[in-house]
Design an enzyme around this catalytic site. Sequence first.
Site, PDB file in Angstrom:
ATOM      1  CB  SER A 141      16.598 -43.462  -0.281  1.00  8.69           C
ATOM      2  OG  SER A 141      16.845 -42.397   0.309  1.00  8.69           O
ATOM      3  CG  HIS A 189      16.386 -43.092   3.720  1.00 10.80           C
ATOM      4  ND1 HIS A 189      17.818 -43.276   3.225  1.00 10.80           N
ATOM      5  CD2 HIS A 189      16.696 -44.163   4.507  1.00 10.80           C
ATOM      6  CE1 HIS A 189      18.365 -44.245   3.404  1.00 10.80           C
ATOM      7  NE2 HIS A 189      17.806 -44.825   4.257  1.00 10.80           N
ATOM      8  CG  ASP A 236      19.815 -47.747   5.694  1.00  6.08           C
ATOM      9  OD1 ASP A 236      20.157 -48.710   6.193  1.00  6.08           O
ATOM     10  OD2 ASP A 236      18.553 -47.133   5.646  1.00  6.08           O
TER      11      ASP A 236
END
Length: 845
Positions: A26, A53, A144
């Site tokens: 990310s 992401h 995540d």
Amino acid sequence: MNNKKLQAHNDLSSKNAKYVVGIGSSAGSLSALKDFCKGLKKDTNAAFILLQHLSPDFKSIMDEILEKHCPIPIKLAQDLQVIEKNTFYILEERKYLSLGDGKIILSNIRPDKLHHPINYFFKSLAEEYQNRACGVILSGTGNDGMDGMIALHNVGAKLYCQSPEDAEFDGMPRAVLDTELNIFSAPADELGRSISEHLRMRGNSDVNIVKNSSDFKNAEKIFALIRNSSNIDFSEYKIGTAERRIQHRMGVLEITDFSDYYDYILREEKEVALLAKDMLIGVTQFFRDREVWDQLLEHTIKPLILEKPDGETIRVWVPGCASGEEAYTLSMLFEYAQEQLNVTREVRIFGSDVGRAGYRDSLTGAYDISVEKDIPKPFLERYFDRIDNKLILDEKVQANVVFTTHNVAFDPPFSNMDLVSCRNLLIYFQPSAQKRIISYFHFSLRSNGFLLLGFAESIGALSDYYHTIDSHYRIYQKNSDTRISLTDAGFNNNTLADQRHTMEQSARIKNYLKTSDYSLAEKSNISRCKDIIVNAYAPPSFVIDTLHNVVYSFGNTEPFSQKLKPGVSSLHIMSQLHQDVASVVNTLLKKLDATRKPVRVENVILLPENLKVTVEASCLENNTTHQIDNYIVSVVTQTTVSAEETAEERDYRRNSLLNQQISRLDAALLDAREILTERQHDIETLAEELQCSNEELMAANEELQSSNEELQSVNEELFTVNSEYQEKIKELESANFDLDNLLKYTEMGVIYLDTNSLIRRFTPKAREYVKVLPLDLNRPFTDLSLTFDCDKLHDLINQASIEKRKISHRIQNTAGPGIGISINPYLDKYDNLEGIILIFQHHET
């Protein structure tokens, strides 16, 4: 399997990736990805899939950035794209990515669902590639990827993580490291090198059923062992799937050579069952691929309910249901549709699987609280109750479903079905078996019945027998009752011969059983002889379980047991024994519970029989689990006490024994009180600690919620600012084009100078007045020559700069038109000097 299957599979699998490395990243991961790619080798035989992401409506250009640093080709991930070895895949848009049948599967992200794409991808990676997968977490915020790494760990995959100190944002790396899994953590460049080395070593110890003839023969023998022990035939499994499952078991056992694993499976019978269980992939969840169920609800279930006459039952079959979540999902959908349509229909859903263990736990309808993230809110509120940190499924939803044992590849199919839902099962079978199973479904469905398959599955060559309702979501409808021919259904001579062989073998077994009555009777006689010998010569004994309930007795136990008392009966050994023996046995069992070693007491007197006995107690260990399952209590008669003893002496001895027992009980009671006091104090201390921890967790939760809201707000602001900047850039580009065209076509000589009198730009007409070239940009104006005489031009420029006002100057020319010079200060909106604009024009004298 045969040589034709091997040859067909050879061409298909030569490019397929044996291993897949999933990478989740990310914020702040660009530099880490560059370093990671630099550490990779060209010939790992693995595919690398990167998931980031991404913002909505934004397509990543990461492929253009990384191709300069990555030694293997980079491709953008596409739906149903075959995963090839030595290739780096990048998802460029905001979608869910999963894997199935060696292909990439893309699906849309629902705006009302929590977006955890890395978890979603890693769980699919764990299901598809087991211990042939690797999971990598790089820089990023949030957590995540944590649940996905746990799923990978559970199937024996290798885990990697960028060290938090090396990451620009350490949220994701710290989240996975806090799970305390076995994760290799290092800087990004070292991760690339470590993964390449790991894959190289794995390649030297792979199972290759296709190319290695000895591995092929061992695999056939192993499948035969499984078939004989469980009646499940894996010979029609896809070869790649079989290789991965066998490799997984070898990885668990730390065996690198396939022949060694075959020798092991011959020695250890339980490994056959464990491999069979591993081959039966039991991964399922509620509402898996939510958009599929939305489509099915609107275009299949609701029309089906409305078309079904009142009083008739809607029949649904879910083959390969595993633990039953898909069957229960369909049950909830039918209940929900009936509520919306305000109608009532009888629904019967048959969930089948080859093994009973897969769905036995689902009969309770109790699920861990963690599954609530998979269930849409309307269904969670309607059909689940939260009790003791568990989700309890509604009884009506459970009542609609019936579970049974059934082998979809070989057993006769169910009949008169309105809907067959078989998602992500066919992908594990070879094409011939897929055709045969789909033909079974065709037979199973009533006229105009519906068939639902997984994203990576299709009806293939049997498309003439089905009408396509939705090709993307794999919803089909039976279009005729025409019987599918054996050839179209994938049956060949070998398949038919195997079925005839099975029937003949069953007949031979029945005949054998009829002719083996004498042998069975002989064995029965031997067992009766053993019972007679044990009852005649073994000491009277009781077999009891760990709760001290009698489960079996042998020998003459009458002298030491008492008659059954009126009322509710009990099998506890204390209620079965003579009171003199019971007190001794109670003491022995307490010692046995504590030490697990045999104990005995001698010279126990039984009154009024005047028997002196020895009482023994020992443990029985289970040979399979090595756990203590039972105890044996034996009573051996030593001698008979003289009957000349008076009643007073007998009473005295009995009282003496009772007093000893009372003293032991008093001592045990005191010990128990002390232990109870200590435990109570520990519980109070623990309760205080838990209270403090609970308060800290509540405070942390509030902080996290606030942080989450702040992050969301910042994200929205950044997105807005970015949009504004994009718009500004467009405006500036437009203004710049306008200015360029103005300068190009104006009939005036114009030169722009900055605050240091450096040339910023000029019009073509200016070259008539100043000897300037395109190469002179950013050159001092004082270095250039004029085409006319004007010694004080530079002084005028300085004056205009200082006074910040326009200055005009004319130069007379007797030979022709004169020249007018306008010197203009270039001011910004704050009246700050940004430069000078010189305008040259001819004028008539």
